[in-house]
Structure formats: structure tokens, C-alpha cells
Write an enzyme that holds these catalytic residues in place. Structure first.
Site, mmCIF file in Angstrom:
data_model
loop_
_atom_site.group_PDB
_atom_site.id
_atom_site.type_symbol
_atom_site.label_atom_id
_atom_site.label_comp_id
_atom_site.label_asym_id
_atom_site.label_seq_id
_atom_site.Cartn_x
_atom_site.Cartn_y
_atom_site.Cartn_z
ATOM 1 N N ARG A 50 1.089 -1.343 0.043
ATOM 2 C CA ARG A 50 0.079 -0.309 0.116
ATOM 3 C C ARG A 50 0.434 1.362 -0.235
ATOM 4 N NH1 ARG A 50 0.007 -4.489 0.981
ATOM 5 N NH2 ARG A 50 0.024 -4.342 3.345
ATOM 6 N N CYS A 85 -5.064 -3.745 8.451
ATOM 7 C CA CYS A 85 -4.177 -2.206 7.849
ATOM 8 C C CYS A 85 -4.172 -1.310 7.890
ATOM 9 C CB CYS A 85 -3.604 -2.862 6.095
ATOM 10 S SG CYS A 85 -2.376 -1.910 6.056
ATOM 11 N N THR A 87 -2.943 1.544 6.697
ATOM 12 C CA THR A 87 -2.662 2.320 5.171
ATOM 13 C C THR A 87 -3.398 2.105 4.591
ATOM 14 O OG1 THR A 87 -0.310 1.957 5.597
ATOM 15 C CG2 THR A 87 -0.741 2.077 3.644
ATOM 16 N N THR A 129 3.049 4.258 8.891
ATOM 17 C CA THR A 129 3.837 4.429 7.603
ATOM 18 C C THR A 129 4.391 5.473 7.434
ATOM 19 O OG1 THR A 129 2.496 3.214 6.038
ATOM 20 C CG2 THR A 129 3.015 1.740 6.955
ATOM 21 N N LYS A 169 7.238 -6.484 9.293
ATOM 22 C CA LYS A 169 7.375 -7.882 7.675
ATOM 23 C C LYS A 169 8.308 -8.387 7.022
ATOM 24 C CE LYS A 169 4.189 -4.129 6.360
ATOM 25 N NZ LYS A 169 2.901 -4.998 5.892
ATOM 26 N N CYS A 198 0.157 1.365 13.015
ATOM 27 C CA CYS A 198 0.234 0.490 11.917
ATOM 28 C C CYS A 198 0.326 -0.679 12.307
ATOM 29 C CB CYS A 198 1.613 0.607 11.188
ATOM 30 S SG CYS A 198 1.805 -0.743 10.149
#
Length: 247
Positions: A50, A85, A87, A129, A169, A198
Site C-alpha cells: 500500500r 491494515c 494504510t 507508515t 514484515k 500501523c
């Protein structure tokens, strides 16, 4: 079927989705398996990044895949949706328009929750993010709730991004204390609250809660935890009323 059923657009990222499911289970007042809320989870880690798209529209667009997942969940029997999520909420309107069932908005719920805690005019530090920060979507929800948004400085934003992408991640090691340090600097800059905006940071937040040697300050909020609380609340209300989800 024990309705209502929550559909989860997951895989963005995968570990955050697993943590979200665990939160939902732990927050549901259940004395047996049958008391727990039913879920349909589409854990789709192949959805394009994203932040990459928000920063550069020449990169693969995640919106079509997320819309496809939302429709699949609706067709599979979900009565309402959540997106694990923050974002991804840059694409919230398109996802919401694509289905006929409610989509719980993590940014709206988080902003409302913090506004109730700190009051109108409060200052909120946002750890998120770069895509979320640059899109200014979260900031819009804060503003609607009468809150002022404060960002980390450039060095701290780079560290936030590293925790997200190089740590969680990447399934690599990271220091949860770094999150507290960044939050502490935002607090020192005059923030009444700081939010983990986030869901990878939510993973680190949960690590801190599980570490009995750490003290998580009351002014530090986790957006994924707030989303889970709201999803369970909606489920319990609808189950009690024997009707549909009412946002």
C-alpha cells in the site's frame, strides 16, 4: 449458523492479521467454543504494498485486489468487514462502495476512541507508515474529531519505517523498546496521546504488553486493539438484538 460473521481482509501484513484474530478471541466474553464470534479470514499477502503505491502511483495498485477480497468475503457469508491494515484505508471508500455490508474503519474508530480519552483539542502523535503519513487520511479523521496530529521527526519516522519493514514484515529481529522510545519523544513534544497507527506496530505493541518487564504507558494506544474492541462490540450487540450489524 452463529451470526453475525466478521469478514477480515488480511495478509496486509500476515502476522498482524494473526494477532488481530487473537485479539478478537481474547476480547469476546466466552465460556465455551460456541460463545466465540465466527470469522471468515482471507489472508492475502499477495496484495501489492500500500505504501509503495501511495508514494508512487506507477507501482502496482492494491485497490483492485482488496475490492476483490471484500466481495469474496461478502459472497462467502460475512455480515461486516474489517481491514487489518491502517494504510489500506487510503482505499477505504472504494472497498466500502464495492460491498453491501458495513466496513468498520480503523482510523475512524481510533480517532473517536482517543478523542473520548483526551478531549477536544488534544494533540496525538502518529506512528505509522510513510504512506499513511503522506496520504494524510488518518490526519483527516483526527481533525474531524477535533484532534491535532503530530508526526515524528525525520529520524524517528525512518526508525518507525524500519521497525515495520525491516523488522515485523521481514520476520526479522527488532527491539520493541525502540517503539517506546519514539513514543516517548512524541509525548515529550507535547502529545496527549500517541497511537500505533500501523498494524505491524500493533504486533510490537502486543510484544510490549506480553513483556512483564515493560510498562506500557496509558497514553499509548494501539489502533488494531481499538478495531478489535469495536468489532467484538458490534458482534455482541447484533447477537443480542438478533438483527443486523448497526454501525
Amino acid at each position: 449458523m452463529n451470526k453475525p460473521i466478521l469478514g477480515i481482509i488480511g495478509g496486509v501484513g500476515p502476522l498482524a492479521t494473526a494477532y488481530f484474530m487473537e485479539m478478537l478471541i481474547k476480547k469476546t466474553p466466552a465460556t465455551s467454543d460456541q460463545d466465540n464470534m465466527p470469522m471468515i479470514v482471507f489472508n492475502d499477502p499477495q496484495i501489492p504494498d500500500r505504501t509503495a503505491y501511495i508514494l508512487d502511483h506507477g507501482r502496482p495498485n492494491p485497490q483492485p485486489e482488496m475490492v476483490k477480497v471484500a466481495r469474496w468475503l461478502q459472497d462467502a457469508g460475512a455480515d461486516y468487514l474489517a481491514i487489518a491494515c491502517n494504510t489500506a484505508h487510503y482505499f477505504y471508500a472504494a472497498i466500502d462502495d464495492a460491498v453491501d455490508i458495513p466496513v468498520v474503519n480503523i482510523m475512524e474508530e481510533t480517532s473517536r476512541h482517543i478523542a473520548e480519552k483526551v478531549g477536544h483539542g488534544g494533540r496525538v502523535g502518529l506512528m505509522a507508515t510513510e504512506g499513511t503519513v503522506r496520504s494524510e487520511v488518518f490526519q483527516g479523521y483526527f481533525k474531524a474529531m477535533g484532534l491535532e496530529c503530530v508526526h515524528p521527526d525525520e529520524a524517528d519516522q525512518a526508525q518507525v519505517s524500519s521497525l515495520i519493514y525491516d523488522g515485523v514484515k521481514a520476520n526479522a529481529d527488532y527491539d520493541p523498546g525502540d517503539l517506546l522510545d519514539i513514543a516517548g519523544r512524541l509525548r515529550g513534544a507535547g502529545c496527549d496521546a500517541v497511537v500505533c497507527g500501523c498494524t505491524e506496530l500493533s504486533v510490537i505493541y502486543q510484544d510490549l504488553l506480553d513483556d512483564k518487564t515493560q510498562t506500557v504507558p496509558c497514553w499509548l494506544f494501539d489502533s488494531l486493539d481499538i478495531l478489535a474492541e469495536r468489532c467484538v462490540q458490534l458482534y455482541l450487540w447484533a447477537r443480542e438484538a438478533g438483527g443486523d450489524i448497526k454501525m
